[in-house]
Every structure is written in C-alpha cells, then in structure tokens.
Design a protein around this motif. Structure first.
Motif, PDB file in Angstrom:
ATOM      1  N   TRP A 132       0.909  -1.235  -0.283  1.00  0.00           N
ATOM      2  CA  TRP A 132       0.021  -0.103  -0.030  1.00  0.00           C
ATOM      3  C   TRP A 132       0.959   1.332  -0.033  1.00  0.00           C
ATOM      4  N   THR A 133       1.914   1.343   0.771  1.00  0.00           N
ATOM      5  CA  THR A 133       2.899   2.426   0.809  1.00  0.00           C
ATOM      6  C   THR A 133       3.536   2.479  -0.353  1.00  0.00           C
ATOM      7  N   ILE A 134       3.964   1.727  -0.945  1.00  0.00           N
ATOM      8  CA  ILE A 134       4.669   1.880  -2.289  1.00  0.00           C
ATOM      9  C   ILE A 134       3.919   2.358  -3.415  1.00  0.00           C
ATOM     10  N   PHE A 135       2.565   1.814  -3.349  1.00  0.00           N
ATOM     11  CA  PHE A 135       1.623   2.168  -4.449  1.00  0.00           C
ATOM     12  C   PHE A 135       1.162   3.684  -4.446  1.00  0.00           C
ATOM     13  N   HIS A 136       0.956   3.936  -3.177  1.00  0.00           N
ATOM     14  CA  HIS A 136       0.559   5.513  -2.777  1.00  0.00           C
ATOM     15  C   HIS A 136       1.563   6.394  -2.652  1.00  0.00           C
ATOM     16  N   SER A 137       2.662   5.829  -2.458  1.00  0.00           N
ATOM     17  CA  SER A 137       4.034   6.890  -2.723  1.00  0.00           C
ATOM     18  C   SER A 137       4.062   7.472  -4.241  1.00  0.00           C
ATOM     19  N   PHE A 138       3.943   6.494  -5.252  1.00  0.00           N
ATOM     20  CA  PHE A 138       3.840   7.190  -6.499  1.00  0.00           C
ATOM     21  C   PHE A 138       2.712   7.852  -6.833  1.00  0.00           C
ATOM     22  N   GLN A 139       1.356   7.500  -6.148  1.00  0.00           N
ATOM     23  CA  GLN A 139       0.046   7.894  -6.666  1.00  0.00           C
ATOM     24  C   GLN A 139      -0.068   9.630  -5.889  1.00  0.00           C
ATOM     25  N   TYR A 140       0.418   9.528  -4.335  1.00  0.00           N
ATOM     26  CA  TYR A 140       0.036  10.870  -3.817  1.00  0.00           C
ATOM     27  C   TYR A 140       1.503  11.583  -3.077  1.00  0.00           C
ATOM     28  N   PHE A 141       2.143  10.696  -2.297  1.00  0.00           N
ATOM     29  CA  PHE A 141       3.132  11.312  -1.437  1.00  0.00           C
ATOM     30  C   PHE A 141       4.403  11.895  -2.449  1.00  0.00           C
ATOM     31  N   ILE A 142       4.831  11.214  -3.248  1.00  0.00           N
ATOM     32  CA  ILE A 142       5.866  11.869  -3.999  1.00  0.00           C
ATOM     33  C   ILE A 142       5.424  13.012  -4.580  1.00  0.00           C
ATOM     34  N   PRO A 143       4.303  13.133  -5.345  1.00  0.00           N
ATOM     35  CA  PRO A 143       3.946  14.344  -6.010  1.00  0.00           C
ATOM     36  C   PRO A 143       3.581  15.340  -5.120  1.00  0.00           C
ATOM     37  N   VAL A 144       2.918  15.179  -4.008  1.00  0.00           N
ATOM     38  CA  VAL A 144       2.768  16.100  -2.922  1.00  0.00           C
ATOM     39  C   VAL A 144       3.970  16.636  -2.531  1.00  0.00           C
ATOM     40  N   GLY A 145       4.904  15.736  -2.367  1.00  0.00           N
ATOM     41  CA  GLY A 145       6.309  16.035  -1.474  1.00  0.00           C
ATOM     42  C   GLY A 145       7.011  17.088  -2.543  1.00  0.00           C
ATOM     43  N   LEU A 146       6.960  16.646  -3.951  1.00  0.00           N
ATOM     44  CA  LEU A 146       7.679  17.570  -4.844  1.00  0.00           C
ATOM     45  C   LEU A 146       6.973  18.942  -4.793  1.00  0.00           C
ATOM     46  N   PHE A 147       5.677  18.850  -4.862  1.00  0.00           N
ATOM     47  CA  PHE A 147       5.111  20.193  -4.696  1.00  0.00           C
ATOM     48  C   PHE A 147       5.258  21.071  -3.663  1.00  0.00           C
ATOM     49  N   ILE A 148       5.444  20.469  -2.463  1.00  0.00           N
ATOM     50  CA  ILE A 148       5.539  21.468  -1.196  1.00  0.00           C
ATOM     51  C   ILE A 148       7.114  21.606  -1.113  1.00  0.00           C
ATOM     52  N   GLY A 149       8.192  20.819  -1.828  1.00  0.00           N
ATOM     53  CA  GLY A 149       9.448  21.259  -2.065  1.00  0.00           C
ATOM     54  C   GLY A 149       9.623  22.372  -2.851  1.00  0.00           C
ATOM     55  N   GLY A 150       8.944  22.429  -3.816  1.00  0.00           N
ATOM     56  CA  GLY A 150       8.997  23.735  -4.700  1.00  0.00           C
ATOM     57  C   GLY A 150       8.524  24.790  -4.139  1.00  0.00           C
ATOM     58  N   ILE A 151       7.374  24.898  -3.205  1.00  0.00           N
ATOM     59  CA  ILE A 151       7.006  26.044  -2.549  1.00  0.00           C
ATOM     60  C   ILE A 151       7.936  26.498  -1.592  1.00  0.00           C
ATOM     61  N   TRP A 152       8.411  25.624  -0.951  1.00  0.00           N
ATOM     62  CA  TRP A 152       9.605  25.879   0.098  1.00  0.00           C
ATOM     63  C   TRP A 152      10.802  26.485  -0.638  1.00  0.00           C
TER      64      TRP A 152
END
Length: 460
Positions: free
Chosen positions: A432-452
């Motif tokens: 579940w973690t691997i699947f949703h990492s590609f679906q949600y966590f990584i894109p959201v993390g990149l978005f937050i990193g870009g704002i920071w």
C-alpha cells in the motif's frame, strides 16, 4: 533619483512577469487546442492490453462504412460498483481509435422489453453488431478475438461453402482426433465459413456452388471415377486446397499431372530443430514466398515430416506458380541413409527446401486458384496452435475463397499480468505504501518542496 530608478526597475520586472504570465497562458491554450485536434496514446501495459493487435487493425482498415453496436444492458448501478456499460465503452474505444465511425448505443431491456424481444435478445449485456445491413449477436463476456472474428464474418462477401473430400481416410475438418483438422475447421466456422461434404461416388460432378475443394491426405486410393470428376472440376475453374503427406498421390495422379505437380524423393532433415528439443523430422519455416498469402507474414510455422514439392505448371494450362514456404534453411533433403542422415553434396539437396506452392491462372472474371502443401499435420489438432500454423492456414483459405482483403495475421488473445496485493498485514502495508507513494506522496512532496524553495529564494 534613486527612488525613480527603483520604480523603473520594479515596473520593468512587473512588465516581464506579466509578459511571462500572458505567454504562459497562450502556451497552455495552444497545448489545449493541439490536444483537442490531435490524439496520441501510448499503451505501457506488459501485453498492450489497451490496444488492438495488428490483425484487428487490419480488419478495421478493410471495412468501409460505419459499424453500429446496440448494447442491451441494464443501467450501471454505481452504488453496487456495477460498471458494465462503462467497461463496454472502454473496450470499444480501442476499436474507435482505428475506426472512428464505430457507433455505440445502449438500450435497457427492462425499459424496452418489446424491442429486446423483437431483436432476439437472450441475456443481459448482449450486443447486436450491424455492418452493411448485416447483423450478428455477441454475448458477454467476450474479448478482442471474439469481436474481431465477428467483424470478419460480417465483412466476408463469399458465402460459398468449403467442400471437402471424404471416404478415403482423409483428415476430417470436423474430426476430434489429434490427426484430424477439427480445431482448424472450428476456427474457420468462427470466421464465417460453412462446410459441405459432397459424395463424388453418387453426384455426377463436383458441385459448382462451393468456393473450393479440400483434399486432406487420403489414406486409401481415390477411385478413377472420383479423380476424373476432380479433374473436370479443375478444368471448369474450381479452386483446390490439396494437403499431401507422401509421394503417393493415392489415385490422384491425373490431378497432379494437370497442375504439373511432382513430389521430390527423400526426407527433409533439419538439425536446427534439435536445438528446440524436437526431433529432426520436425522443421520450422521462417522464409516465405512473395505472394498475397505470405506477404508480410513473419510468424514461425512448424511442420512434421513435410514433403518437398515442385510445380512447373503446364504451358497449355497457363498456370502461374509461386513457391510459398521454405523449411530447413540449415538442413537438407536426404536421399540416402534416412536412418543415419549425413549431407552428401553429390546426392542430397541442401536447404532451404520448398514444401508448398500456389498456382493461379486467368479463368472467367474471377480467376482460378490452387494451393498444394506437402504436409497436412501442420493444420491438425496436435499442431494447429504451434507458432503461426493457424494464421497460415486461414490465409490459405481466405486466398482460395477470393477474400484477399481478409488475408492478415489473425488476432490472438491478449495476456497480461495482474498485480495481486498480498493478504498478510505487513506485506499489505508495504505494498500500500509503495503504491500510494507514486500516486500521492511523491507528487505532494515535490509540490511542497517547490513552494519551500520558492519562498527561500524570495527571502534573499
């Protein structure tokens, strides 16, 4: 003076920002316009499960005019997760990418029971396919192969039956034994062919209403009376598919003479077959003649103890001969010791060896066609699923029946690998973690990193 300079710089920066925003908006609008005008898709599944095979695409290209599909199915129940209609839409979309004029309409048999009854609907989800004022029904579940075969049947213009010789130990097109051709016959029926079994001992001649006559390796001699009727059938423009397994023509010598056919002495020996764990009597074909039957045919076919053929055609009969299938490219035709074969240049013939010929000549408006294959086993129930044997057999019959436009690689069932989530809790959490990492966590993390990063540079 300094304030005036700062204001000027700010105005220039603001103007640059606005120009960038305007250009960015224009770029987005252009991309939206282009994406609306042009369509591009890429299937990245392992077995291309979301795109059609070459055989299906080839069939669609030959179909002029719209195809109308009427699906008699109850409406999807979203609460129950029932999405049958949506599944049909997604499935037909694969066909619509190659042929946009495929129309689909849904009718609920519950709301229109009279119409469903008049259309002969038997089960929920049944589909009525209409093309060129001809209709056929298909019931779920069905895959690409079933629907494409249905389209082939609707496309087929030649409805004359395939006649086959019987009563002499021939391999039967409806037989169930391993040596019979029953599975091949079943595939032909799926593609719209019908069969006829004329008794030449009783009938005055071979019926003219058949599209071709099939002679599948008789074990007993054909009577002189029957052989003369077959020759007369050829003289009157009849088409013939002749499968033979030995140099003995079994009473059909006059037929062989009429088309200028000879069977070469010796046994084909193919050492390369041993690399695949087979006996030297089995040989593979990868080289094919330049002919409508085999043009662009890239599949490997398998033959068991085939015979080498030669057909010159006779000048007075006007036959045009084409060699179709070459086997044993690295082997030879053994004319000496067949028990312990060794190539001897002075008496053996080096490969490749031709085992099939196609003959045609001008006759009437349609013309006449004959195919002889020095092997019947390749279409038997035991070998029909080997490589491209079925595809080659169907191409032979399509060409002989005059349906040249249907000669193509046949659609095969697609296989795919499904992802199964493990049942143990630890494995489930990891998956579940691997699947949703590609679906949600990584894109959201990149978005937050870009704002920071943007805020950090702004503070500077």
């Amino acid at each position: 003076m300094k304030n005036t300079k700062n204001i000027k710089q700010r105005l220039q920066l603001l103007l640059q920002n606005w120009v960038f925003v305007v250009l960015f908006i224009i770029l987005v609008l252009l991309l939206g316009f282009i994406s609306n005008q042009y369509e591009f898709s890429k299937d990245i599944t392992q077995a291309n499960r979301n795109t059609l095979t070459e055989g299906s695409i080839g069939v669609l290209k030959e179909m002029d005019g719209p195809i109308n599909l009427t699906v008699f199915a109850t409406k999807d129940d979203v609460n129950k997760g029932d999405k049958f209609r949506q599944g049909i839409i997604n499935f037909i979309a694969r066909y619509q990418r190659s042929k946009p004029d495929i129309n689909i309409k849904f009718i609920s048999p519950v709301e229109e029971p009279k119409l469903a009854q008049d259309m002969g609907i038997r089960v929920d989800g049944e589909v009525v396919v209409e093309y060129n004022k001809r209709t056929e029904h298909i019931t779920p579940p069905f895959a690409e192969q079933e629907l494409t075969n249905l389209l082939v049947r609707l496309t087929r213009t030649n409805e004359k039956p395939i006649m086959y010789l019987d009563g002499h130990g021939e391999k039967n097109l409806l037989g169930l034994k391993n040596s019979d051709l029953g599975e091949f016959g079943k595939q032909l029926e799926n593609k719209g062919f019908k069969f006829s079994n004329p008794d030449l001992t009783v009938l005055p001649s071979v019926p003219e209403e058949g599209s071709m006559l099939v002679i599948a390796s008789p074990k007993k001699d054909v009577s002189d009376l029957e052989a003369k009727k077959i020759v007369k059938f050829l003289e009157s423009g009849g088409n013939l598919l002749w499968l033979l397994d030995d140099s003995n023509f079994k009473g059909l010598d006059e037929v062989a003479q009429y088309i200028g056919l000879t069977v070469l002495d010796g046994k084909i020996y193919d050492p390369s077959s041993e690399q695949y764990g087979s006996t030297p009597g089995l040989t593979f074909a990868l080289r094919y003649g330049d002919h409508p039957i085999t043009r662009n045919f890239m599949l490997r076919t398998l033959f068991s103890n085939p015979k080498a053929l030669n057909a010159k055609g006779t000048y007075e009969n006007g036959w045009e001969v084409t060699e179709l299938v070459d086997v044993a490219a690295g082997g030879w035709l053994e004319r000496g010791n067949e028990t312990n074969p060794t190539f001897e240049e002075d008496q053996d013939q080096s490969g490749p060896i031709n085992i099939a010929v196609a003959l045609k000549r001008e006759y009437g408006e349609v013309g006449q066609r004959v195919v002889v294959v020095g092997n019947s086993e390749f279409l038997s129930n035991a070998f029909i699923t080997s490589g491209g044997n079925l595809d080659l057999g169907v191409n032979l019959v399509n060409w002989l029946s005059g349906d040249d436009k249907l000669i193509n690689i046949q659609p095969m069932p697609l296989k795919d690998v499904n992802v199964t989530i493990p049942e143990t809790r630890t494995s489930f959490v990891i998956a579940w973690t691997i699947f949703h990492s590609f679906q949600y966590f990584i894109p959201v993390g990149l978005f937050i990193g870009g704002i920071w990063l943007w805020l950090r540079r702004r503070k500077r």
